[in-house]
Design a protein around this motif. Structure first.
Motif, PDB file in Angstrom:
ATOM      1  N   LEU A 180       1.588  -5.209 -10.529  1.00  0.00           N
ATOM      2  CA  LEU A 180       0.276  -4.745 -10.954  1.00  0.00           C
ATOM      3  C   LEU A 180      -0.035  -3.482 -10.166  1.00  0.00           C
ATOM      4  N   VAL A 181      -0.424  -2.415 -10.862  1.00  0.00           N
ATOM      5  CA  VAL A 181      -0.721  -1.149 -10.199  1.00  0.00           C
ATOM      6  C   VAL A 181      -2.231  -1.022 -10.025  1.00  0.00           C
ATOM      7  N   VAL A 182      -2.652  -0.837  -8.786  1.00  0.00           N
ATOM      8  CA  VAL A 182      -4.071  -0.654  -8.470  1.00  0.00           C
ATOM      9  C   VAL A 182      -4.243   0.782  -7.985  1.00  0.00           C
ATOM     10  N   GLU A 183      -4.965   1.572  -8.746  1.00  0.00           N
ATOM     11  CA  GLU A 183      -5.185   2.972  -8.364  1.00  0.00           C
ATOM     12  C   GLU A 183      -6.421   3.070  -7.471  1.00  0.00           C
ATOM     13  N   ASN A 184      -6.239   3.708  -6.326  1.00  0.00           N
ATOM     14  CA  ASN A 184      -7.294   3.781  -5.328  1.00  0.00           C
ATOM     15  C   ASN A 184      -7.326   5.193  -4.766  1.00  0.00           C
TER      16      ASN A 184
ATOM     17  N   GLY B 272      -3.954   7.303  -3.887  1.00  0.00           N
ATOM     18  CA  GLY B 272      -4.121   8.704  -4.266  1.00  0.00           C
ATOM     19  C   GLY B 272      -2.884   9.560  -4.094  1.00  0.00           C
ATOM     20  N   SER B 273      -1.715   9.008  -4.414  1.00  0.00           N
ATOM     21  CA  SER B 273      -0.473   9.768  -4.280  1.00  0.00           C
ATOM     22  C   SER B 273      -0.493  11.036  -5.128  1.00  0.00           C
ATOM     23  N   THR B 274       0.170  12.070  -4.614  1.00  0.00           N
ATOM     24  CA  THR B 274       0.297  13.318  -5.369  1.00  0.00           C
ATOM     25  C   THR B 274       1.730  13.552  -5.842  1.00  0.00           C
ATOM     26  N   ASP B 275       2.633  12.622  -5.531  1.00  0.00           N
ATOM     27  CA  ASP B 275       3.993  12.709  -6.076  1.00  0.00           C
ATOM     28  C   ASP B 275       4.039  11.912  -7.375  1.00  0.00           C
ATOM     29  N   ASN B 276       5.211  11.483  -7.812  1.00  0.00           N
ATOM     30  CA  ASN B 276       5.319  10.753  -9.081  1.00  0.00           C
ATOM     31  C   ASN B 276       5.345   9.240  -8.890  1.00  0.00           C
ATOM     32  N   SER B 277       4.712   8.760  -7.812  1.00  0.00           N
ATOM     33  CA  SER B 277       4.675   7.314  -7.555  1.00  0.00           C
ATOM     34  C   SER B 277       4.068   6.547  -8.723  1.00  0.00           C
TER      35      SER B 277
ATOM     36  N   VAL C 223       0.861  -1.181   0.000  1.00  0.00           N
ATOM     37  CA  VAL C 223       0.000   0.000   0.000  1.00  0.00           C
ATOM     38  C   VAL C 223       0.899   1.234   0.000  1.00  0.00           C
ATOM     39  N   SER C 224       0.763   2.045  -1.040  1.00  0.00           N
ATOM     40  CA  SER C 224       1.666   3.168  -1.245  1.00  0.00           C
ATOM     41  C   SER C 224       0.918   4.494  -1.194  1.00  0.00           C
ATOM     42  N   TYR C 225       1.545   5.462  -0.543  1.00  0.00           N
ATOM     43  CA  TYR C 225       1.016   6.831  -0.556  1.00  0.00           C
ATOM     44  C   TYR C 225       2.201   7.795  -0.550  1.00  0.00           C
TER      45      TYR C 225
ATOM     46  N   ALA D  48      -8.120  -0.256   3.764  1.00  0.00           N
ATOM     47  CA  ALA D  48      -8.830  -0.320   2.486  1.00  0.00           C
ATOM     48  C   ALA D  48      -7.870  -0.650   1.359  1.00  0.00           C
ATOM     49  N   GLY D  49      -6.664  -0.084   1.418  1.00  0.00           N
ATOM     50  CA  GLY D  49      -5.665  -0.403   0.412  1.00  0.00           C
ATOM     51  C   GLY D  49      -5.276  -1.869   0.435  1.00  0.00           C
TER      52      GLY D  49
END
Length: 299
Positions: A58-62, A42-47, A10-12, A69-70
């Protein structure tokens, strides 16, 4: 194709650490097959730019609906995988660590297997915990007595495999059937206490959380930033967890002890605890994400 392990990260705003983690996964698997899902909250950097350029995940956009939840979205994205490795993006996996955790999961009645966690300087991180009880929120953890201290502090304890109440959620190997039986991770916590809740609910059903010292990971910590708001969430969620598992009068007592504990930190110069004391006493000041602003004892 079937896989031994499904990796859920889970990335942010984790652009500065996520590739370092992904690079350690192959050696940690030590021959196990795996598929990796990175859930971007919902990252706002360049992740997302970094992740989309890779072919090993696999990238899951949430949207940012919280850590639990992630995790749940990541598990949903990996159907058919029976063992799930949940990771924070600021973890580095040691060689063979996943293989070791996987073997322990297969050999025990564990719902969750937790590794040995090191700090960036190689020192042991106190990642093992006892179940929250009233005495353990009284601010007497400095005594190191188990009845007062939620942390398992004795370094010697970390040298052998053991059943624990719960462990730091930075890296956990989880049985998917237990995940399903429990309805996944509780998304109402948003951030903090979700791993505690998961392990304790599993324990209620007869499953255990097992610590495996031969599996070693390094936790950099703070990759997504710690703020006054996240500190408030952590304090409130500890009260919520306890209140949900105990009678109302006990929840009131835990809340009062939490106020005293946080006040003691204010007196010791920890400014962020001013906000947590306010949130404990004033429901309207609590973060809206937690949805616990309608009662004095947050639930």
């Amino acid at each position: 194709m079937s896989y031994d392990v499904g990796v859920v990260i889970v990335s942010y705003n984790s652009a500065h650490v996520i590739e370092g983690l992904l690079a350690t996964i192959p050696q940690a698997l030590d021959g196990l097959s795996a598929v990796t899902a990175v859930v971007d909250n919902g990252s706002t950097d360049n992740s997302l730019e970094i992740l989309r350029a890779r072919d090993d995940c696999l990238v899951v956009e949430n949207s940012n609906t919280g850590y639990a939840a992630g995790v749940n979205r990541g598990v949903e994205a990996l159907p058919g995988v029976e063992t799930i490795l949940v990771l924070n993006p600021d973890v580095r996996l040691g060689p063979g660590s996943v293989r070791s955790m996987f073997a322990t999961l297969q050999a025990t009645r564990a719902a969750v297997v937790a590794p040995r966690v090191l700090q960036p300087d190689g020192q042991l991180f106190r990642s093992l915990r006892r179940e929250p009880v009233l005495l353990r929120t009284a601010g007497l953890g400095w005594t190191k007595r188990p009845c007062f201290d939620e942390y398992i502090s004795d370094p010697a304890t970390y040298e052998h495999r053991q059943v624990v109440d719960w462990a730091l959620g930075a890296a956990l190997l989880v049985r998917r059937d237990v995940h399903t039986a429990l309805g996944g991770w509780d998304e109402s916590y948003f951030l903090y206490s979700e791993e505690t809740d998961f392990s304790l609910r599993a324990k209620d059903r007869g499953w255990s959380t097992v610590y495996e010292p031969t599996a070693v990971v390094t936790h950099i910590g703070g990759a997504s930033g710690r703020t006054v708001r996240t500190h408030v969430m952590q304090v409130l969620n500890r009260v919520r967890l306890y209140a949900r598992r105990h009678p109302p009068y006990a929840g009131v007592a835990y809340l009062c002890l939490s106020v005293l504990s946080e006040t003691s930190w204010v007196l010791r110069g920890q400014g962020e605890s001013i906000a947590s004391v306010k949130a404990l006493l004033s429901p309207r000041s609590r973060p809206a994400e937690l949805g616990c602003s309608d009662t004095i004892v947050p639930r």
